[in-house]
Design a protein around this motif. Structure first.
Motif, PDB file in Angstrom:
ATOM      1  N   GLU A 276      -4.736  -2.517 -10.174  1.00 44.29           N
ATOM      2  CA  GLU A 276      -3.875  -2.539  -8.997  1.00 44.29           C
ATOM      3  C   GLU A 276      -2.832  -1.428  -9.049  1.00 44.29           C
ATOM      4  OE1 GLU A 276      -4.287  -7.401  -8.628  1.00 44.29           O
ATOM      5  OE2 GLU A 276      -2.357  -6.497  -9.164  1.00 44.29           O
ATOM      6  N   ARG A 277      -2.326  -1.140 -10.237  1.00 43.12           N
ATOM      7  CA  ARG A 277      -1.342  -0.064 -10.377  1.00 43.12           C
ATOM      8  C   ARG A 277      -1.943   1.284 -10.001  1.00 43.12           C
ATOM      9  NH1 ARG A 277       1.639  -1.333 -16.203  1.00 43.12           N
ATOM     10  NH2 ARG A 277       1.900  -3.570 -15.879  1.00 43.12           N
ATOM     11  N   LEU A 278      -3.119   1.576 -10.545  1.00 45.66           N
ATOM     12  CA  LEU A 278      -3.725   2.880 -10.264  1.00 45.66           C
ATOM     13  C   LEU A 278      -4.157   2.979  -8.808  1.00 45.66           C
ATOM     14  CD1 LEU A 278      -4.445   5.606 -11.371  1.00 45.66           C
ATOM     15  CD2 LEU A 278      -6.642   4.696 -12.157  1.00 45.66           C
ATOM     16  N   ALA A 279      -4.691   1.893  -8.246  1.00 45.07           N
ATOM     17  CA  ALA A 279      -5.050   1.896  -6.826  1.00 45.07           C
ATOM     18  C   ALA A 279      -3.813   2.120  -5.963  1.00 45.07           C
ATOM     19  CB  ALA A 279      -5.736   0.587  -6.456  1.00 45.07           C
ATOM     20  N   SER A 280      -2.712   1.452  -6.314  1.00 43.16           N
ATOM     21  CA  SER A 280      -1.457   1.632  -5.563  1.00 43.16           C
ATOM     22  C   SER A 280      -0.975   3.074  -5.642  1.00 43.16           C
ATOM     23  CB  SER A 280      -0.374   0.703  -6.113  1.00 43.16           C
ATOM     24  OG  SER A 280      -0.718  -0.650  -5.938  1.00 43.16           O
ATOM     25  N   PHE A 281      -1.097   3.669  -6.810  1.00 39.75           N
ATOM     26  CA  PHE A 281      -0.680   5.061  -6.995  1.00 39.75           C
ATOM     27  C   PHE A 281      -1.484   5.996  -6.088  1.00 39.75           C
ATOM     28  CE2 PHE A 281      -1.265   9.135  -9.261  1.00 39.75           C
ATOM     29  CZ  PHE A 281       0.047   9.550  -9.330  1.00 39.75           C
ATOM     30  N   LEU A 282      -2.800   5.808  -6.046  1.00 38.79           N
ATOM     31  CA  LEU A 282      -3.655   6.667  -5.226  1.00 38.79           C
ATOM     32  C   LEU A 282      -3.391   6.441  -3.732  1.00 38.79           C
ATOM     33  CD1 LEU A 282      -7.013   6.394  -7.214  1.00 38.79           C
ATOM     34  CD2 LEU A 282      -5.426   8.335  -7.164  1.00 38.79           C
ATOM     35  N   VAL A 283      -3.199   5.190  -3.333  1.00 38.76           N
ATOM     36  CA  VAL A 283      -2.901   4.897  -1.926  1.00 38.76           C
ATOM     37  C   VAL A 283      -1.565   5.501  -1.527  1.00 38.76           C
ATOM     38  CG1 VAL A 283      -2.335   3.030  -0.305  1.00 38.76           C
ATOM     39  CG2 VAL A 283      -4.319   2.813  -1.816  1.00 38.76           C
ATOM     40  N   ASN A 284      -0.582   5.409  -2.422  1.00 41.33           N
ATOM     41  CA  ASN A 284       0.732   5.994  -2.147  1.00 41.33           C
ATOM     42  C   ASN A 284       0.629   7.510  -1.966  1.00 41.33           C
ATOM     43  OD1 ASN A 284       3.368   7.304  -3.714  1.00 41.33           O
ATOM     44  ND2 ASN A 284       3.900   5.690  -2.270  1.00 41.33           N
ATOM     45  N   LEU A 285      -0.112   8.168  -2.849  1.00 41.11           N
ATOM     46  CA  LEU A 285      -0.301   9.619  -2.702  1.00 41.11           C
ATOM     47  C   LEU A 285      -0.995   9.942  -1.392  1.00 41.11           C
ATOM     48  CD1 LEU A 285      -1.392  11.042  -6.187  1.00 41.11           C
ATOM     49  CD2 LEU A 285       0.751  11.444  -4.964  1.00 41.11           C
TER      50      LEU A 285
ATOM     51  N   GLY B 255       0.845  15.963   7.007  1.00 39.20           N
ATOM     52  CA  GLY B 255      -0.157  16.619   7.830  1.00 39.20           C
ATOM     53  C   GLY B 255      -1.392  17.059   7.062  1.00 39.20           C
ATOM     54  N   TYR B 256      -1.521  16.626   5.804  1.00 38.09           N
ATOM     55  CA  TYR B 256      -2.690  16.968   4.999  1.00 38.09           C
ATOM     56  C   TYR B 256      -3.691  15.813   5.030  1.00 38.09           C
ATOM     57  CZ  TYR B 256       0.545  20.472   3.160  1.00 38.09           C
ATOM     58  OH  TYR B 256       1.453  21.480   3.029  1.00 38.09           O
ATOM     59  N   SER B 257      -4.863  16.066   4.497  1.00 38.31           N
ATOM     60  CA  SER B 257      -5.885  15.030   4.455  1.00 38.31           C
ATOM     61  C   SER B 257      -5.459  13.892   3.538  1.00 38.31           C
ATOM     62  CB  SER B 257      -7.212  15.613   3.963  1.00 38.31           C
ATOM     63  OG  SER B 257      -8.139  14.566   3.699  1.00 38.31           O
ATOM     64  N   PRO B 258      -5.559  12.647   4.013  1.00 35.70           N
ATOM     65  CA  PRO B 258      -5.252  11.512   3.141  1.00 35.70           C
ATOM     66  C   PRO B 258      -6.433  11.131   2.253  1.00 35.70           C
ATOM     67  CG  PRO B 258      -5.785  10.727   5.329  1.00 35.70           C
ATOM     68  CD  PRO B 258      -5.837  12.239   5.395  1.00 35.70           C
ATOM     69  N   TYR B 259      -7.560  11.805   2.442  1.00 39.37           N
ATOM     70  CA  TYR B 259      -8.781  11.446   1.726  1.00 39.37           C
ATOM     71  C   TYR B 259      -9.142  12.420   0.612  1.00 39.37           C
ATOM     72  CZ  TYR B 259      -9.236   8.531   5.865  1.00 39.37           C
ATOM     73  OH  TYR B 259      -8.988   7.633   6.875  1.00 39.37           O
TER      74      TYR B 259
ATOM     75  N   ALA C  39      -9.920   1.674   2.741  1.00 33.93           N
ATOM     76  CA  ALA C  39      -9.605   0.281   3.064  1.00 33.93           C
ATOM     77  C   ALA C  39      -9.778  -0.620   1.843  1.00 33.93           C
ATOM     78  CB  ALA C  39     -10.494  -0.200   4.210  1.00 33.93           C
ATOM     79  N   THR C  40     -10.872  -0.427   1.109  1.00 33.29           N
ATOM     80  CA  THR C  40     -11.105  -1.256  -0.073  1.00 33.29           C
ATOM     81  C   THR C  40     -10.125  -0.900  -1.181  1.00 33.29           C
ATOM     82  OG1 THR C  40     -13.454  -1.449   0.479  1.00 33.29           O
ATOM     83  CG2 THR C  40     -12.820  -1.965  -1.785  1.00 33.29           C
ATOM     84  N   LEU C  41      -9.792   0.386  -1.310  1.00 36.47           N
ATOM     85  CA  LEU C  41      -8.810   0.788  -2.310  1.00 36.47           C
ATOM     86  C   LEU C  41      -7.461   0.147  -2.020  1.00 36.47           C
ATOM     87  CD1 LEU C  41      -8.700   2.669  -4.822  1.00 36.47           C
ATOM     88  CD2 LEU C  41      -7.736   4.427  -3.328  1.00 36.47           C
ATOM     89  N   GLU C  42      -7.100   0.065  -0.744  1.00 36.34           N
ATOM     90  CA  GLU C  42      -5.856  -0.621  -0.358  1.00 36.34           C
ATOM     91  C   GLU C  42      -5.925  -2.109  -0.709  1.00 36.34           C
ATOM     92  OE1 GLU C  42      -4.457   2.150   3.443  1.00 36.34           O
ATOM     93  OE2 GLU C  42      -5.792   0.435   3.755  1.00 36.34           O
TER      94      GLU C  42
END
Length: 271
Positions: free
Chosen positions: A190-199, A207-211, A259-262
């Motif tokens: 959950e920590r690493l997923a949260s970190f990636l979602v936050n970035l 204005g950059y790609s969120p993906y 969505a699943t990462l979130e």
């Protein structure tokens, strides 16, 4: 090869010449009447809609621009400031990225923050009038230095600037509380997923790609920040790849199923 940094309102023609052992760069810059570092202005900065001048009128932006000192670029690993330095200024990141390291009595350093373009550095030094952590460049980074005494005085006559400063402080408090929840209640996944979602959200806001984005920080830094061992970070990333949530090549990250990462970040697991 020497890097040449050019502000966006200048024109530069570069020619790279390689001959065996020797590589050199010839650079021709169109004439200008002002020093290079003074060319960047808040009016023409692509980040002005995210930074302190957000709500200012044109004349007010000029007043704000007049108090800013634009420093030479920081190289990777170079310190912007060191822990316990006297508090004098806040800094807005123009390009690149920074990390904050805090050292306690045992001498061990804890990574406590990452800063991306448009974000303010140094607000946590206002209270005790010293900076609580060292700020180090993760890559070539440029910042705008804003002397706090001049910012404070200017904000008295510009309520919009003062309100934006309050919002920036509020965001810092909110981020600190989010980080406390992250470290105290969430699993490693959950920590690493949260970190990636936050970035992803931070890049989207700019204005950059969120993906698709590049991690400027090493995995060891991510582990230090999240309270995880380096091996744990690598193992979770491998698992996320197997689950088709992300694709990782070196420091390049491609989010395949946001969505699943979130959901993982919120403790709901993979759907």
């Amino acid at each position: 090869m020497e890097r040449v940094f050019i502000d966006r309102d200048r024109v530069c023609h570069n020619k790279v010449i390689a001959d065996g052992e020797e590589t050199r760069m010839a650079s021709q810059v169109l004439p200008t009447h002002r020093p290079r570092l003074q060319e960047a202005r808040c009016q023409t900065c692509s980040l002005s809609s995210l930074c302190l001048p957000l709500a200012l009128e044109l004349d007010d932006i000029d007043s704000f621009d007049a108090i800013i000192h634009r420093r030479p670029p920081l190289k990777k690993g170079e310190h912007l400031l060191r822990q316990d330095d006297p508090f004098t200024s806040v800094f807005a990141v123009r390009s690149g990225s920074l990390k904050q390291l805090t050292s306690e009595g045992d001498g061990e350093e804890q990574l406590t923050n990452f800063y991306l373009p448009s974000e303010l550095v140094g607000l946590d030094g206002i209270d005790e009038q010293t900076y609580p952590g060292s700020i180090v460049a993760l890559e070539t980074t440029t910042v705008c230095e804003i002397p706090f005494d001049r910012l404070d005085k200017l904000s008295e006559s510009l309520p919009e600037l003062r309100n934006q400063l309050y919002r920036s402080m509020s965001k810092e408090l909110r981020d600190d509380r989010r980080m406390l929840r992250l470290l105290s209640r969430k699993t490693a996944d959950e920590r690493l997923a949260s970190f990636l979602v936050n970035l992803s959200n931070r890049f989207r806001r700019r204005g950059y790609s969120p993906y698709s984005f590049r991690l400027s920080m090493a995995r060891a830094d991510i582990g230090n920040y999240l309270g995880l061992a380096l091996e744990t970070v690598s193992r979770i990333l491998s698992r996320f790849q197997q689950q088709k949530l992300v694709a990782v090549q070196g420091r390049e990250v491609h989010i395949l199923d946001l969505a699943t990462l979130e959901s993982v970040a919120e403790g709901e697991g993979c759907r």
